[in-house]
Design a protein around this motif. Structure first.
Motif, short mmCIF file in Angstrom:
data_model
loop_
_atom_site.label_atom_id
_atom_site.label_comp_id
_atom_site.label_asym_id
_atom_site.label_seq_id
_atom_site.Cartn_x
_atom_site.Cartn_y
_atom_site.Cartn_z
N ARG A 73 -3.00 4.01 -3.01
CA ARG A 73 -3.21 2.92 -3.95
C ARG A 73 -2.43 1.69 -3.52
NH1 ARG A 73 0.08 5.52 -9.08
NH2 ARG A 73 2.16 5.21 -8.24
N VAL A 74 -2.87 0.54 -4.01
CA VAL A 74 -2.20 -0.72 -3.74
C VAL A 74 -1.46 -1.13 -5.01
CG1 VAL A 74 -2.52 -3.18 -3.23
CG2 VAL A 74 -3.84 -1.45 -1.98
N ARG A 75 -0.22 -1.55 -4.81
CA ARG A 75 0.62 -1.97 -5.93
C ARG A 75 0.74 -3.48 -5.94
NH1 ARG A 75 6.19 -3.34 -6.97
NH2 ARG A 75 6.86 -2.47 -8.95
N PHE A 76 0.67 -4.07 -7.14
CA PHE A 76 0.95 -5.50 -7.31
C PHE A 76 1.58 -5.68 -8.68
CE2 PHE A 76 -3.25 -4.86 -8.98
CZ PHE A 76 -3.43 -5.77 -9.99
N TYR B 90 0.84 -1.20 0.00
CA TYR B 90 0.00 0.00 0.00
C TYR B 90 0.87 1.24 0.00
CZ TYR B 90 -3.47 3.45 1.36
OH TYR B 90 -4.28 4.56 1.40
N ASP B 91 0.57 2.16 -0.90
CA ASP B 91 1.27 3.44 -0.98
C ASP B 91 0.33 4.49 -0.41
OD1 ASP B 91 2.30 5.92 -1.71
OD2 ASP B 91 2.85 5.29 -3.73
N ASP C 245 -6.34 -2.19 6.30
CA ASP C 245 -7.70 -2.22 5.77
C ASP C 245 -7.70 -2.34 4.24
OD1 ASP C 245 -9.01 -1.82 8.33
OD2 ASP C 245 -8.27 0.24 8.20
N TYR C 246 -6.86 -1.54 3.60
CA TYR C 246 -6.81 -1.57 2.14
C TYR C 246 -6.23 -2.89 1.62
CZ TYR C 246 -8.22 3.29 2.09
OH TYR C 246 -8.93 4.45 2.24
N ALA D 157 -6.46 2.02 -7.25
CA ALA D 157 -6.79 3.21 -6.46
C ALA D 157 -7.56 2.79 -5.20
CB ALA D 157 -7.62 4.17 -7.29
N ALA D 158 -7.29 3.47 -4.10
CA ALA D 158 -7.95 3.17 -2.83
C ALA D 158 -9.47 3.29 -2.94
CB ALA D 158 -7.41 4.07 -1.73
N ASP D 159 -9.95 4.17 -3.81
CA ASP D 159 -11.40 4.33 -4.00
C ASP D 159 -12.06 3.01 -4.39
OD1 ASP D 159 -10.90 6.96 -3.50
OD2 ASP D 159 -11.28 7.64 -5.54
#
Length: 88
Positions: free
Chosen positions: A18-21, A12-13, A52-53, A35-37
Motif C-alpha cells: 500500500r501507499v501511505r500519504f 510505499y509499504d 511503479d506504485y 491498497a496496491a490493488d
C-alpha cells in the motif's frame, strides 16, 4: 475544519502492499493508505515495484485525494484505508 493535503509526500509499504500519504484536519494528522490493488490497473503485479506504485499514485492523485476526502468525511478516523470499494 476541512481536510487538506498540503504535503505531496507519499511512500510505499511493500510488506502491506500500500501507499501511505497524509492529510490534515486542522492541526490533526490523518494517515491514509491506498491498497496496491487500486493502483495496479496497468501494472503486472509480479514485476511491479515501489517506483511503479508511486508513479501510479501520482497519476491518480486528484482522484485519490477526492476519494480520501469522501472516506474521511463519512468516518472521521485518524487512519483511513482506501481499497477498491472506495473507488467504485
Amino acid at each position: 475544519m476541512t481536510l487538506s493535503f498540503p504535503n505531496n509526500a507519499r511512500s510505499y509499504d511493500e510488506t502491506k502492499r500500500r501507499v501511505r500519504f497524509t492529510g490534515y484536519d486542522g492541526m490533526f494528522e490523518v494517515k491514509f493508505f491506498v491498497a496496491a490493488d487500486v493502483l495496479s490497473k496497468n501494472l503486472v503485479a509480479r514485476t511491479s515495484g515501489e517506483r511503479d506504485y508511486l508513479d501510479a499514485f501520482d497519476r491518480m492523485r486528484v482522484k485519490i485525494l477526492d476519494v480520501a476526502q469522501r472516506a474521511y468525511n463519512s468516518k472521521r478516523q485518524s487512519t483511513v484505508l482506501l481499497d477498491l470499494s472506495n473507488f467504485r
